[in-house]
Design a protein around this motif. Structure first.
Motif, short mmCIF file in Angstrom:
data_model
loop_
_atom_site.label_atom_id
_atom_site.label_comp_id
_atom_site.label_asym_id
_atom_site.label_seq_id
_atom_site.Cartn_x
_atom_site.Cartn_y
_atom_site.Cartn_z
N UNK A 243 0.83 -1.21 0.00
CA UNK A 243 0.00 0.00 0.00
C UNK A 243 0.86 1.26 0.00
N UNK A 244 1.92 1.26 0.81
CA UNK A 244 2.78 2.44 0.89
C UNK A 244 3.55 2.67 -0.40
N UNK A 245 4.05 1.60 -1.01
CA UNK A 245 4.78 1.76 -2.25
C UNK A 245 3.86 2.20 -3.39
N UNK A 246 2.65 1.69 -3.41
CA UNK A 246 1.68 2.14 -4.43
C UNK A 246 1.41 3.63 -4.28
N UNK A 247 1.21 4.06 -3.02
CA UNK A 247 0.95 5.48 -2.76
C UNK A 247 2.16 6.33 -3.10
N UNK A 248 3.35 5.88 -2.70
CA UNK A 248 4.56 6.66 -2.93
C UNK A 248 4.86 6.81 -4.41
N UNK A 249 4.78 5.72 -5.16
CA UNK A 249 5.08 5.77 -6.59
C UNK A 249 4.05 6.61 -7.35
N UNK A 250 2.78 6.43 -6.99
CA UNK A 250 1.74 7.22 -7.66
C UNK A 250 1.90 8.71 -7.37
N UNK A 251 2.19 9.04 -6.11
CA UNK A 251 2.38 10.44 -5.75
C UNK A 251 3.55 11.05 -6.51
N UNK A 252 4.66 10.32 -6.58
CA UNK A 252 5.84 10.84 -7.29
C UNK A 252 5.55 11.06 -8.76
N UNK A 253 4.79 10.15 -9.36
CA UNK A 253 4.48 10.27 -10.79
C UNK A 253 3.48 11.39 -11.07
N UNK A 254 2.76 11.82 -10.04
CA UNK A 254 1.74 12.86 -10.24
C UNK A 254 2.12 14.18 -9.59
N UNK A 255 3.40 14.43 -9.45
CA UNK A 255 3.85 15.77 -9.12
C UNK A 255 4.25 16.05 -7.69
N UNK A 256 4.10 15.07 -6.77
CA UNK A 256 4.58 15.29 -5.41
C UNK A 256 6.10 15.14 -5.42
N UNK A 257 6.79 16.20 -5.03
CA UNK A 257 8.24 16.24 -5.23
C UNK A 257 8.95 15.09 -4.52
N UNK A 258 8.59 14.83 -3.27
CA UNK A 258 9.30 13.82 -2.50
C UNK A 258 8.35 13.06 -1.59
N UNK A 259 8.47 11.74 -1.63
CA UNK A 259 7.72 10.88 -0.71
C UNK A 259 8.72 10.13 0.15
N UNK A 260 8.47 10.09 1.45
CA UNK A 260 9.41 9.49 2.41
C UNK A 260 8.75 8.31 3.11
N UNK A 261 9.47 7.18 3.14
CA UNK A 261 9.03 6.01 3.88
C UNK A 261 9.89 5.90 5.13
N UNK A 262 9.28 6.10 6.29
CA UNK A 262 10.01 6.04 7.56
C UNK A 262 9.18 5.25 8.57
N UNK A 263 9.81 4.89 9.69
CA UNK A 263 9.16 4.01 10.66
C UNK A 263 8.72 4.77 11.91
N UNK A 264 7.50 4.49 12.34
CA UNK A 264 7.03 5.05 13.61
C UNK A 264 7.74 4.38 14.79
#
Length: 437
Positions: A243-264
């Protein structure tokens, strides 16, 4: 020793990021596990800190573990398909109740302002509402998903209006339809769609894992959507990673400059990712944040800072600001997120078809990543473009590195006359030569 000094040093180095993040829009997803664990309070404090530093925050929260616990307590086993549960009436009633409880918990923590608490003196207004419109997943593979839905539209204008007023929108994984129904949504999809609709500067996904790793278990600091795609395909359907990778890749392809995957799980992850140069997780972006490019006059301060330690150790000849300004067109630099971490120069002697490779430098923290090779390759490309046939270098400390890269021992007589006349006998620099033909 003063124990405050490490913090002071970190604070100084974080100041460029404090300035860069002010006025920017970040969408932050906190998965339900992060809300449920002991780090939840810390995360809320970090959100408040970002708010006080001028970051425009939209917070999306997940509720999966809390809903799962409520279903177990009620002896309800939801049907599942393709990683999503079927939100029938029994499931949906728990989803709505848990979402309301979690929203109230988060808003209450954001309102905490007692003396001796981290939020003391902070006026922070958090607002939720019908800001995400949804539609049903419908019938798929013969299965009716009932009130499981997907995002139809984000009310971006309304959210922008709240941000302009200094308000923090807090969004549950719920969506509303024009028929007056409520749908259960995937929190990662909500965060991604909100980030795209707002043209956010960052989408930050706080999940269980600290980021992505290679086959040797090493953390991957930066990836493009194309590079991350194989890991997304290999992830289990419906898993947090998928789910996170789908969101991150889609966001990057649609203009969000940077997506960060980090741990709580890491209590310092959010601030560590935002206020240190290398971060602590994985960043997915269409744009490389380290690039090799021609130097500009605006790089002078960064060049001086990079070169000064090497000049002090006698590895490089000292160069004044005036000299760098005069020769700036000879330089190429490696820029990493606004910091000059490497440089090299080509001083051409066209009458002799020769060029001097000068001022090759890489920051101590960024050696071992083939940056020296990148600089050398770029200088050689430049030299060939100028129709130079030989490249020479004068060095006191790193002759072995140049020999390993094709240079051979030479003599002062092999230098162009102009360079021969200015050779510094006191330094006794070794002369190395490489043919470009």
């Amino acid at each position: 020793m003063n124990t405050a000094l490490p913090f002071v040093d970190w604070f100084r180095h974080s100041s460029p990021y404090i300035n860069a993040h002010r006025g920017r829009t970040f969408v932050i997803l906190i998965e339900g596990e992060g809300m449920a664990c002991d780090h939840g309070e810390q995360l809320v404090q970090d959100l408040a800190l970002l708010h006080t530093l001028g970051v425009r925050l939209v917070v999306v929260f997940g509720i999966r573990p809390q809903v799962q616990s409520a279903l177990v307590d009620a002896n309800i086993e939801p049907s599942r398909h393709e990683g999503r549960w079927i939100a029938d009436h029994e499931v949906m009633s728990r989803v709505e109740r848990v979402a309301a409880e979690q929203r109230l918990w988060l808003e209450a923590r954001l309102s905490l302002g007692l003396p001796n608490t981290p939020l003391h003196g902070i006026e922070l207004t958090a607002v939720s509402g019908n800001l995400v419109m949804a539609k049903p997943l419908g019938v798929r593979d013969g299965i009716d998903f009932d009130h499981s839905g997907e995002v139809r539209r984000v009310r971006a204008v309304a959210i922008e209006g709240l941000l302009d007023q200094g308000v923090m929108p807090v969004l549950p994984p719920l969506g509303y339809s024009s028929t007056g129904e409520v749908f259960d949504l995937d929190a990662a999809e909500v965060a991604q769609q909100v980030a795209v609709a707002l043209k956010a500067d960052k989408l930050i996904l706080l999940g269980d894992a600290e980021g992505l790793h290679d086959d040797q278990g090493r953390l991957l600091r930066q990836m493009s959507p194309a590079e991350a795609e194989p890991q997304r395909r290999q992830a289990a359907i419906g898993s947090e990673l998928a789910r996170h990778l789908s969101a991150a890749c889609a966001a990057a392809r649609h203009g969000v400059a940077r997506t960060h995957l980090v741990s709580w799980r890491d209590r310092d992850a959010l601030l560590g990712e935002l206020f240190t140069r290398d971060g602590v997780g994985t960043m997915i972006t269409q744009h490389r944040y380290e690039q090799l490019r021609p130097a500009e006059l605006g790089d002078i301060a960064g060049l001086l800072e990079l070169l000064e330690p090497l000049e002090t150790r006698g590895m490089l000849v000292a160069r004044s600001r005036e000299r760098l300004e005069h020769e700036i067109d000879d330089y190429v630099v490696i820029e990493r997120d606004g910091m000059i971490v490497g440089c090299a120069a080509l001083h051409a002697f066209p009458d002799d078809a020769m060029g001097e490779l000068a001022c090759v430098a890489v920051h101590d923290d960024y050696r071992g990543g083939k940056r020296g090779e990148m600089l050398l390759a770029e200088i050689e490309r430049r030299a060939r473009r100028y129709r130079l046939t030989k490249l020479f270098v004068l060095t006191t400390h790193t002759s072995h590195w140049f020999v390993e890269h094709g240079f051979q021992q030479a003599d002062i007589a092999d230098l162009p006359p102009l360079k021969r006349d200015t050779y510094n006998q006191a330094r006794k620099s070794k002369i190395l030569l490489k043919s470009l033909t």
